[in-house]
Design an enzyme around this catalytic site. Structure first.
Site, short mmCIF file in Angstrom:
data_model
loop_
_atom_site.label_atom_id
_atom_site.label_comp_id
_atom_site.label_asym_id
_atom_site.label_seq_id
_atom_site.Cartn_x
_atom_site.Cartn_y
_atom_site.Cartn_z
N LYS A 1 0.85 -1.21 0.00
CA LYS A 1 0.00 0.00 0.00
C LYS A 1 0.88 1.25 0.00
O LYS A 1 2.10 1.16 0.18
CB LYS A 1 -0.89 -0.01 1.25
CG LYS A 1 -0.12 0.18 2.54
CD LYS A 1 -0.98 -0.03 3.77
CE LYS A 1 -0.14 0.13 5.03
NZ LYS A 1 -0.84 -0.33 6.24
N ARG B 1 -10.55 1.23 14.83
CA ARG B 1 -10.29 1.94 13.58
C ARG B 1 -11.20 1.33 12.52
O ARG B 1 -12.32 1.76 12.35
CB ARG B 1 -8.79 1.80 13.22
CG ARG B 1 -8.31 2.67 12.11
CD ARG B 1 -6.81 2.58 11.90
NE ARG B 1 -6.36 1.29 11.37
CZ ARG B 1 -5.13 1.07 10.89
NH1 ARG B 1 -4.23 2.05 10.90
NH2 ARG B 1 -4.78 -0.10 10.43
N TYR C 1 16.95 30.70 2.91
CA TYR C 1 15.85 31.55 3.40
C TYR C 1 16.04 31.95 4.86
O TYR C 1 16.39 31.12 5.70
CB TYR C 1 14.52 30.81 3.26
CG TYR C 1 13.97 30.81 1.85
CD1 TYR C 1 13.72 32.00 1.17
CD2 TYR C 1 13.70 29.61 1.20
CE1 TYR C 1 13.21 32.00 -0.12
CE2 TYR C 1 13.19 29.60 -0.09
CZ TYR C 1 12.95 30.80 -0.74
OH TYR C 1 12.45 30.80 -2.01
N MET D 1 11.86 24.44 -1.45
CA MET D 1 10.92 23.54 -2.12
C MET D 1 11.64 22.57 -3.06
O MET D 1 11.35 21.37 -3.09
CB MET D 1 9.88 24.34 -2.91
CG MET D 1 8.82 23.47 -3.53
SD MET D 1 7.63 24.36 -4.53
CE MET D 1 6.72 25.27 -3.29
C1 LIG Z 1 -0.03 -1.34 6.91
C2 LIG Z 1 -0.63 -2.57 7.45
C3 LIG Z 1 0.16 -3.69 7.73
C4 LIG Z 1 1.66 -3.70 7.60
O1 LIG Z 1 2.24 -3.07 8.73
P1 LIG Z 1 3.83 -2.92 8.91
O2 LIG Z 1 3.96 -2.32 10.26
O3 LIG Z 1 4.29 -2.01 7.84
O4 LIG Z 1 4.42 -4.27 8.81
C5 LIG Z 1 -0.48 -4.84 8.12
N1 LIG Z 1 -1.82 -4.88 8.26
C6 LIG Z 1 -2.61 -3.80 8.04
C7 LIG Z 1 -4.08 -3.91 8.22
C8 LIG Z 1 -2.04 -2.61 7.63
O5 LIG Z 1 -2.82 -1.55 7.42
#
Ligand SMILES: *Cc1c(COP(=O)(O)O)cnc(C)c1O
Length: 380
Positions: free
Chosen positions: A35, A129, A272, A320
């Site tokens: 992700k 969550r 800056y 930037m």
């Molecule tokens: C991001 C995520 C992981 C991976 O977590 P890490 O700490 O990067 O290993 C696993 N499960 C869920 C649901 C996540 O959102």
């Protein structure tokens, strides 16, 4: 590439980490998490490499990221972690993605009469969550059983404090997960996969409890490593956790080149608001990288970069698109020299943890913030 700022993504290091994690997971499957654009490493490149090395599953955030992963990996199972949004179901079906769901409205959205949609049901065991709360599970299972177009393929939960070794929280969350799983199977539903746990859980305590729970129900166990795949070990607190720092290999190296050089006299300033003021005759090198590339402005006057195998302090404010570094103590720096923002050069190494520690965040955010305008270059 005209403006020299880029990130090298090492395929061999990614696979080294994946294989190490796979050996630690034993009989459990891995669900590598790609992700957030593969934690900044590029969803497509990482997905392709992991699938070619035998990954059966990948996890992305959204259906949109899932479409990117699917284009790279035609065969693999792809989980979209962040639920089913309105309008997602058709794309999920078209690209054979498996969404996570837990709200009644998500089940309605995912159900497309005449089409079989696999879903993974998330249980909220204490993270508060995502996930169905235990008291709402029974009604949700009734809805699921009444919706023939949805196939419950997996059940998951997420631990909030797995790296806090002296906390009872993970054990308590696991017990709530086991109770929910027992109820799901008692209702006659037969998910193939049970998954929980991030990088930390693969390294410690490992897969045993999950494998046992899955075995009891004839399902398969899966663990979801993210950060560790990219070469960064979690930091344990409240006890001695396993030390994987030297065993995992950071996959990403972030680089630039010296664009310009100048010398200023004692008393003159740089950048800056003149926050850098020379206390001696000072040699400055200009790097064409700034906060629009993801180099945090909070590193102003605090971070270092590597040049000629030595550490050059960031002089004054990160702009930037530009950053000035002090190379007075590094003889021979020339225009075109390679500068390393994250990675190794000669005997020196700068990691995403170094950046994170300087500015009070975590390596996840440092890696994800490397912006889209920094080309990712696949190496070895
Ligand atoms: C991001 C995520 C992981 C991976 O977590 P890490 O700490 O990067 O290993 C696993 N499960 C869920 C649901 C996540 O959102």
């Amino acid at each position: 590439m005209s403006r020299p700022v880029w990130a090298e993504i090492s395929r061999s290091k990614l696979l080294h980490n994946f294989r190490l994690l796979r050996s630690l997971a034993g009989p459990a499957e891995l669900l590598p998490v790609v992700k957030g654009n593969g934690y900044g490493h590029g969803t497509a490149a990482c997905s392709r490499a992991l699938a070619a090395d035998g990954a059966r599953w990948l996890a992305v955030t959204s259906v949109e990221e899932g479409v990117t992963a699917r284009a790279a990996c035609p065969e693999i199972d792809i989980l979209a972690l962040s639920g089913v949004w309105q309008g997602d179901a058709d794309a999920a079906l078209a690209h054979h993605l498996t969404p996570v769901a837990w709200e009644p409205a998500q089940l309605d959205e995912a159900a497309r009469p005449g089409k079989q949609m696999p879903i993974h049901l998330e249980i909220d065991t204490g993270m508060s969550r995502q996930g169905v709360q235990p008291e709402a599970l029974s009604a949700l299972l009734d809805q699921l059983r009444a919706t023939p177009w949805l196939r419950l393929d997996g059940v998951l939960t997420h631990f909030h404090s797995p790296e806090i070794l002296d906390s009872p929280a993970t054990g308590e969350q696991f017990a709530r997960f086991a109770t929910a799983v027992d109820m799901i199977f008692a209702r006659g539903l037969r998910p193939r996969w049970l998954h929980a746990g991030n990088s930390t859980s693969v390294l410690f305590p490992g897969p045993a409890a999950l494998v046992k729970l899955a075995g009891k129900h004839g399902a398969k166990a899966m663990l979801r490593p993210g950060l560790s795949l990219y070469g960064y070990a979690p930091r344990f607190t409240g006890g001695d956790g396993p030390d994987f720092a030297g065993k995992l290999q950071p996959v990403l190296a972030w680089k630039s080149r010296v664009a310009s050089l100048r010398t200023i006299e004692a008393g003159e300033s740089a950048g800056y608001c003149a926050t850098f003021r020379a206390i001696r005759r000072t040699r400055l090198a200009l790097l064409p990288v700034g906060y629009a590339d993801g180099l945090s402005r909070l590193l102003s006057g605090r971070g270092t970069v590597l040049l000629r195998g030595r550490r050059a302090p960031i002089a004054g404010r990160v702009s930037m698109d530009l950053t000035i570094v002090d190379v007075t103590d590094i003889p021979g720096v020339e225009i075109g020299d390679e500068a390393v923002l994250i990675g190794s050069q000669g005997p020196e190494t700068i990691t995403a943890y170094d950046h994170a520690d300087l500015i009070g965040t975590i390596p996840y955010e440092i890696l994800c913030n490397i912006s889209a305008r920094v080309p990712r270059v696949e190496v070895d």
